[in-house]
Design an enzyme around this catalytic site. Structure first.
Site, PDB file in Angstrom:
ATOM      1  N   ASP A  92       0.859  -1.169   0.000  1.00 45.43           N
ATOM      2  CA  ASP A  92       0.000   0.000   0.000  1.00 45.43           C
ATOM      3  C   ASP A  92       0.902   1.227   0.000  1.00 45.43           C
ATOM      4  O   ASP A  92       2.093   1.142   0.298  1.00 45.43           O
ATOM      5  CB  ASP A  92      -0.906  -0.014   1.234  1.00 45.43           C
ATOM      6  N   SER A  93       0.320   2.383  -0.322  1.00 47.73           N
ATOM      7  CA  SER A  93       1.126   3.595  -0.549  1.00 47.73           C
ATOM      8  C   SER A  93       1.427   4.360   0.737  1.00 47.73           C
ATOM      9  O   SER A  93       2.278   5.249   0.737  1.00 47.73           O
ATOM     10  CB  SER A  93       0.385   4.522  -1.515  1.00 47.73           C
ATOM     11  N   GLY A  94       0.725   4.045   1.807  1.00 46.75           N
ATOM     12  CA  GLY A  94       1.048   4.637   3.103  1.00 46.75           C
ATOM     13  C   GLY A  94       0.108   5.720   3.577  1.00 46.75           C
ATOM     14  O   GLY A  94       0.019   5.978   4.781  1.00 46.75           O
ATOM     15  N   GLY A  95      -0.626   6.349   2.685  1.00 51.73           N
ATOM     16  CA  GLY A  95      -1.483   7.468   3.080  1.00 51.73           C
ATOM     17  C   GLY A  95      -2.578   7.064   4.044  1.00 51.73           C
ATOM     18  O   GLY A  95      -2.860   7.766   5.017  1.00 51.73           O
ATOM     19  N   PHE A  96      -3.164   5.913   3.814  1.00 51.35           N
ATOM     20  CA  PHE A  96      -4.253   5.442   4.682  1.00 51.35           C
ATOM     21  C   PHE A  96      -3.754   5.271   6.114  1.00 51.35           C
ATOM     22  O   PHE A  96      -4.391   5.683   7.077  1.00 51.35           O
ATOM     23  CB  PHE A  96      -4.777   4.110   4.147  1.00 51.35           C
ATOM     24  N   ASP A 146      -3.056   8.140  -2.082  1.00 54.63           N
ATOM     25  CA  ASP A 146      -4.427   8.627  -2.171  1.00 54.63           C
ATOM     26  C   ASP A 146      -4.846   9.195  -0.825  1.00 54.63           C
ATOM     27  O   ASP A 146      -4.133   9.054   0.174  1.00 54.63           O
ATOM     28  CB  ASP A 146      -5.369   7.494  -2.574  1.00 54.63           C
ATOM     29  N   GLN A 189     -11.759   6.599  -5.444  1.00 53.19           N
ATOM     30  CA  GLN A 189     -12.338   7.168  -4.242  1.00 53.19           C
ATOM     31  C   GLN A 189     -13.727   7.721  -4.581  1.00 53.19           C
ATOM     32  O   GLN A 189     -14.291   7.395  -5.620  1.00 53.19           O
ATOM     33  CB  GLN A 189     -11.412   8.250  -3.653  1.00 53.19           C
ATOM     34  N   GLY A 216     -11.550   3.704   0.003  1.00 51.41           N
ATOM     35  CA  GLY A 216     -12.605   4.467   0.648  1.00 51.41           C
ATOM     36  C   GLY A 216     -13.771   3.646   1.131  1.00 51.41           C
ATOM     37  O   GLY A 216     -14.843   4.178   1.440  1.00 51.41           O
ATOM     38  N   ASP A 266      -7.813  -7.859   0.718  1.00 51.02           N
ATOM     39  CA  ASP A 266      -6.853  -7.978   1.826  1.00 51.02           C
ATOM     40  C   ASP A 266      -7.559  -7.580   3.108  1.00 51.02           C
ATOM     41  O   ASP A 266      -8.461  -6.720   3.088  1.00 51.02           O
ATOM     42  CB  ASP A 266      -5.663  -7.024   1.611  1.00 51.02           C
TER      43      ASP A 266
END
Ligand code: APQ
Length: 372
Positions: A92-96, A146, A189, A216, A266
């Site tokens: 994952d990109s990390g923002g969440f 995101d 999103q 989201g 996941d």
């Protein structure tokens, strides 16, 4: 020449059977991807994760950038070598995770600055840095950066986050620089608003991605809202690209997602539930903390193909859970991950045989009738 490709081999209604081929092996879809947040699927050896049937596992930019650091993982040979898992990894990109874990977060057009929840040190995560970190980890499938917001939310807020995520998607795609040995997914999103979701899907497709995540969701909304969003949006995504529903879910969420055209899932739930004494079986979930199990010599399921469902009494599993013995977390994590893999493997076979409707009905009936 792209070395990571998706092939759709069968459909049954909206349900899809496919395969992602990567230099590190194939991923059969619908696929459940165990979460290995900080370079480990908790309480499991990597070989055990593979033995449950998993083709791919997840890593997490946020956790790994804090500890041990992306450059350090790269200097040690990349995440696969570091954790002894030579099959595909999705990150994952990390923002969440920044928005859910970090302190003193500041989100701007450029990206997000934050303080580590571990030691308070300062970091910045931009679309470009997130792509750089996931590339340093040598991940096989990587995500755009995101902004995911919790539901319910005001439409203006959902619109703002969705539009920012599209701009970050464009920057992520540029930073990705058309790498041929991994896939880059865009993330749809738009909250629970059909028009915003359509605009997000269209905006991502005009940029062009190797796959499309549905973000989201699993952020506090009821299951029927999640299912409505899925039913509306999957037909608007390219049929020849994988679709990944992020952070989902419990077995009935996954079955409903497969029926609505999702290919990849996941969730930390199976391993987290295992550490909290809950066992997933074909009859549903059993809470082994409950005192009613303390004299029950029966195994969880003597007809299960999983030896761990046959060899331990419920009384013993209850004892392990009550005494918080490490073996309890180990056994129940394996049982739950194996159940999730059995569910998706049976779904793949049902789609191939054109009997997804019957399979879903039989599975739900077993959950409803189960002698727990
Ligand atoms: C290792 C964890 C992967 S999934 C995390 C996650 C979970 C959920 N529920 C939503 C999102 C989302 O909208 N965007 C991103 N990047 N990630 C999400």
């Amino acid at each position: 020449m792209k070395q990571v490709t998706f092939t759709l081999s069968a459909t049954d209604g909206m349900a899809r059977r496919g395969r992602i081929d990567t230099p590190r092996g194939e991923i059969n879809t619908p696929a459940f991807m165990p979460v290995g947040t900080a370079g480990t699927v908790k309480a499991m050896y990597p070989e055990q994760v593979r033995d449950t049937g998993a083709d791919i596992l997840l890593g997490n930019t946020y956790h790994l950038m804090l500890r041990p650091g992306a450059e350090r993982v790269a200097s040690l040979g990349g995440l696969h070598t570091f954790m002894n898992w030579e099959r595909p990894i999705l990150t994952d990109s990390g923002g969440f995770q920044v928005m859910s874990l970090a302190k003193l977060r500041k989100l701007t057009e450029r990206g997000v600055t934050f303080k580590s929840h571990i030691d308070g040190s300062a970091y910045e995560l931009t679309p470009e840095r997130s792509i750089e970190i996931q590339t340093l980890l040598d991940s096989d499938i990587i995500m755009q950066l995101d902004e995911c917001i919790a539901l319910p939310a005001e439409r203006k807020e959902m619109e703002r986050a969705m539009e920012l995520s599209i701009r970050w998607a464009d920057r992520s795609k540029t930073a990705f620089n058309n790498q041929q040995n991994r896939m880059l997914f865009g993330i749809v999103q738009g909250g629970d608003d059909a028009e915003l979701r359509s605009r997000s899907a269209a905006g991502l497709q005009s940029i062009g991605f190797d796959g499309y995540s549905i973000g989201g969701l699993a952020v506090g909304e009821p299951q029927e809202v999640m299912f409505r969003v899925l039913s509306d949006i999957t037909p608007e995504l390219p049929a020849d690209k994988p679709r990944y529903l992020m952070g989902v879910g419990k077995p009935d969420d996954i079955l409903g997602g497969i029926e609505r055209g999702v290919d990849m899932f996941d969730c930390v739930h199976p391993t987290r539930a295992g550490r909290h004494g809950h066992a997933y079986t074909r009859f549903g979930v059993i809470n082994l903390k409950n005192a009613r199990h303390r004299d029950d010599h029966r195994p969880l399921d003597e007809a299960s193909p999983n030896p761990n469902c046959r060899r331990w009494s419920r009384a013993y599993l209850h004892h392990l859970v009550k005494t918080e013995e490490i073996l309890g977390a180990m056994v129940l994590s394996q049982i739950n991950l194996a159940y999730y893999q059995e569910l998706t493997a049976r779904a793949r076979a049902a789609i191939e045989a054109g009997r997804m409707t019957d399979f879903a009905a039989e599975t739900r009936a077993a959950w409803a009738a189960g002698d727990l």
